[in-house]
Design a protein around this motif. Structure first.
Motif, PDB file in Angstrom:
ATOM      1  N   GLN A  87       0.827  -1.199   0.000  1.00 38.83           N
ATOM      2  CA  GLN A  87       0.000   0.000   0.000  1.00 38.83           C
ATOM      3  C   GLN A  87       0.866   1.256   0.000  1.00 38.83           C
ATOM      4  N   SER A  88       1.957   1.224   0.779  1.00 34.75           N
ATOM      5  CA  SER A  88       2.868   2.370   0.828  1.00 34.75           C
ATOM      6  C   SER A  88       3.539   2.603  -0.522  1.00 34.75           C
ATOM      7  N   LEU A  89       3.865   1.514  -1.236  1.00 36.96           N
ATOM      8  CA  LEU A  89       4.455   1.659  -2.568  1.00 36.96           C
ATOM      9  C   LEU A  89       3.476   2.318  -3.539  1.00 36.96           C
ATOM     10  N   LYS A  90       2.207   1.960  -3.451  1.00 31.80           N
ATOM     11  CA  LYS A  90       1.207   2.601  -4.302  1.00 31.80           C
ATOM     12  C   LYS A  90       1.116   4.096  -4.009  1.00 31.80           C
ATOM     13  N   GLU A  91       1.200   4.429  -2.728  1.00 29.87           N
ATOM     14  CA  GLU A  91       1.146   5.842  -2.335  1.00 29.87           C
ATOM     15  C   GLU A  91       2.341   6.607  -2.895  1.00 29.87           C
ATOM     16  N   GLN A  92       3.518   5.957  -2.948  1.00 31.55           N
ATOM     17  CA  GLN A  92       4.698   6.614  -3.510  1.00 31.55           C
ATOM     18  C   GLN A  92       4.496   6.921  -4.990  1.00 31.55           C
ATOM     19  N   ASP A  93       3.861   5.990  -5.714  1.00 32.56           N
ATOM     20  CA  ASP A  93       3.573   6.250  -7.127  1.00 32.56           C
ATOM     21  C   ASP A  93       2.682   7.474  -7.276  1.00 32.56           C
ATOM     22  N   GLY A  94       1.674   7.575  -6.407  1.00 32.42           N
ATOM     23  CA  GLY A  94       0.776   8.728  -6.456  1.00 32.42           C
ATOM     24  C   GLY A  94       1.494  10.022  -6.129  1.00 32.42           C
ATOM     25  N   GLU A  98       1.803  13.477  -8.356  1.00 31.02           N
ATOM     26  CA  GLU A  98       1.442  14.792  -7.814  1.00 31.02           C
ATOM     27  C   GLU A  98       2.586  15.785  -7.983  1.00 31.02           C
ATOM     28  N   ALA A  99       3.800  15.327  -7.750  1.00 33.74           N
ATOM     29  CA  ALA A  99       4.957  16.213  -7.906  1.00 33.74           C
ATOM     30  C   ALA A  99       5.083  16.681  -9.351  1.00 33.74           C
ATOM     31  N   TYR A 100       4.821  15.789 -10.295  1.00 37.25           N
ATOM     32  CA  TYR A 100       4.906  16.164 -11.714  1.00 37.25           C
ATOM     33  C   TYR A 100       3.831  17.205 -12.053  1.00 37.25           C
ATOM     34  N   ASP A 101       2.627  16.993 -11.517  1.00 35.18           N
ATOM     35  CA  ASP A 101       1.554  17.968 -11.757  1.00 35.18           C
ATOM     36  C   ASP A 101       1.926  19.326 -11.180  1.00 35.18           C
ATOM     37  N   ASP A 102       2.529  19.342  -9.974  1.00 42.90           N
ATOM     38  CA  ASP A 102       2.943  20.601  -9.362  1.00 42.90           C
ATOM     39  C   ASP A 102       4.001  21.301 -10.208  1.00 42.90           C
ATOM     40  N   LEU A 103       4.888  20.531 -10.833  1.00 38.88           N
ATOM     41  CA  LEU A 103       5.903  21.138 -11.704  1.00 38.88           C
ATOM     42  C   LEU A 103       5.246  21.790 -12.910  1.00 38.88           C
ATOM     43  N   LYS A 104       4.267  21.121 -13.494  1.00 41.62           N
ATOM     44  CA  LYS A 104       3.620  21.622 -14.711  1.00 41.62           C
ATOM     45  C   LYS A 104       2.864  22.923 -14.467  1.00 41.62           C
ATOM     46  N   VAL A 105       2.246  23.036 -13.274  1.00 41.25           N
ATOM     47  CA  VAL A 105       1.455  24.245 -13.007  1.00 41.25           C
ATOM     48  C   VAL A 105       2.287  25.319 -12.316  1.00 41.25           C
ATOM     49  N   GLY A 106       3.547  25.047 -12.055  1.00 39.63           N
ATOM     50  CA  GLY A 106       4.431  26.064 -11.506  1.00 39.63           C
ATOM     51  C   GLY A 106       4.520  26.114  -9.996  1.00 39.63           C
ATOM     52  N   ARG A 107       3.904  25.168  -9.297  1.00 39.44           N
ATOM     53  CA  ARG A 107       4.018  25.155  -7.839  1.00 39.44           C
ATOM     54  C   ARG A 107       5.398  24.657  -7.392  1.00 39.44           C
ATOM     55  N   LEU A 108       6.110  23.976  -8.272  1.00 36.46           N
ATOM     56  CA  LEU A 108       7.474  23.535  -8.001  1.00 36.46           C
ATOM     57  C   LEU A 108       8.378  23.968  -9.141  1.00 36.46           C
ATOM     58  N   ASP A 110      12.221  23.447 -11.116  1.00 36.99           N
ATOM     59  CA  ASP A 110      12.937  22.235 -11.529  1.00 36.99           C
ATOM     60  C   ASP A 110      13.758  21.633 -10.404  1.00 36.99           C
ATOM     61  N   GLU A 111      14.442  22.489  -9.629  1.00 36.20           N
ATOM     62  CA  GLU A 111      15.295  21.975  -8.558  1.00 36.20           C
ATOM     63  C   GLU A 111      14.472  21.334  -7.445  1.00 36.20           C
ATOM     64  N   SER A 112      13.368  21.982  -7.050  1.00 35.63           N
ATOM     65  CA  SER A 112      12.500  21.425  -6.007  1.00 35.63           C
ATOM     66  C   SER A 112      11.874  20.118  -6.464  1.00 35.63           C
ATOM     67  N   TYR A 113      11.487  20.078  -7.741  1.00 36.39           N
ATOM     68  CA  TYR A 113      10.910  18.846  -8.286  1.00 36.39           C
ATOM     69  C   TYR A 113      11.935  17.713  -8.247  1.00 36.39           C
ATOM     70  N   ARG A 114      13.172  18.004  -8.648  1.00 35.37           N
ATOM     71  CA  ARG A 114      14.210  16.982  -8.670  1.00 35.37           C
ATOM     72  C   ARG A 114      14.449  16.412  -7.273  1.00 35.37           C
ATOM     73  N   ARG A 115      14.556  17.321  -6.272  1.00 30.32           N
ATOM     74  CA  ARG A 115      14.790  16.859  -4.899  1.00 30.32           C
ATOM     75  C   ARG A 115      13.623  16.010  -4.395  1.00 30.32           C
ATOM     76  N   GLN A 116      12.410  16.425  -4.715  1.00 27.10           N
ATOM     77  CA  GLN A 116      11.244  15.687  -4.244  1.00 27.10           C
ATOM     78  C   GLN A 116      11.178  14.302  -4.897  1.00 27.10           C
ATOM     79  N   ILE A 117      11.474  14.236  -6.189  1.00 22.23           N
ATOM     80  CA  ILE A 117      11.463  12.945  -6.890  1.00 22.23           C
ATOM     81  C   ILE A 117      12.542  12.025  -6.319  1.00 22.23           C
ATOM     82  N   GLU A 118      13.723  12.573  -6.032  1.00 19.13           N
ATOM     83  CA  GLU A 118      14.794  11.756  -5.451  1.00 19.13           C
ATOM     84  C   GLU A 118      14.367  11.175  -4.107  1.00 19.13           C
TER      85      GLU A 118
END
Length: 205
Positions: A87-94, A98-108, A110-118
């Motif tokens: 269940q936790s792995l599924k949540e990580q996928d979600g 969400e992080a990708y969506d935040d990058l697209k709309v400008g809430r993140l 590039d650097e913040s997105y990279r750190r969050q994805i890592e």
């Protein structure tokens, strides 16, 4: 320990009888004289180890039934743990979506997105390792080994009495650790599974 047999001639026949004796090789020169012990005496002392682990069928069944119940409880707990990791792995996928969506709309940026994805992927990696370890733990190897030990313990006495000296030595290798001969006294420890059995026997009224 040195095998040091002695031969004695029979009067009138000229034939010899061989008596099997053992003694310390005295490599460290700790003995002022050789102390001999007959093979039969060594067997008698080692037979106490067999008496210690020998189980009657009723006690063996009680122990086996208890282990089966313990295994079932352990399996249920492990299954719950595995489901939690999945269940936790599924949540990580979600979270990655969400992080990708935040990058697209400008809430993140590039650097913040990279750190969050890592961070998300590191957590997924750790969860995957935990899931793998939990899954590998779901097997019957432990219970099968314990059952084999109990079966051996129930047959120990009859096996000992029916075996040749060489077969007895092989049998003792399975049961004992640190065997030693002090003068005419045999010292040994039972290997852990069999030591546990002796404690169980002692605890039964």
């Amino acid at each position: 320990i040195t095998f040091d047999p002695k031969k004695k001639k029979l009067k009138g026949s000229g034939e010899c009888i061989t008596y099997n004796y053992y003694r310390c090789s005295n490599g460290k020169r700790v003995h002022s004289r050789a102390v001999y012990i007959a093979e039969s005496e060594i067997d008698d002392q080692f037979s106490t180890a067999i008496d210690k682990i020998n189980l009657d069928s009723e006690l063996a069944k009680e122990i086996a039934d208890g282990m089966v119940q313990l295994q079932k409880k352990s399996r249920l707990a492990t299954d719950r743990l595995i489901e939690g990791y999945r269940q936790s792995l599924k949540e990580q996928d979600g979270r990655e979506d969400e992080a990708y969506d935040d990058l697209k709309v400008g809430r993140l940026n590039d650097e913040s997105y990279r750190r969050q994805i890592e961070r998300i992927r590191h957590q997924r990696h750790e969860l995957t390792k935990l899931l793998g370890a939990a899954t590998r733990g779901v097997n019957n190897a432990v219970i099968e080994t314990a059952t084999s030990i109990i079966e051996l313990a129930t047959k120990a006495k009859s096996l000992w009495l029916s075996r040749s000296p060489q077969e007895r030595r092989f049998f003792l290798d399975k049961l004992l650790s640190n065997p030693a001969l002090e003068g005419k006294t045999v010292r040994f420890d039972l290997k852990k599974p069999f030591a546990v059995l002796t404690k169980i026997k002692a605890a039964v009224p």
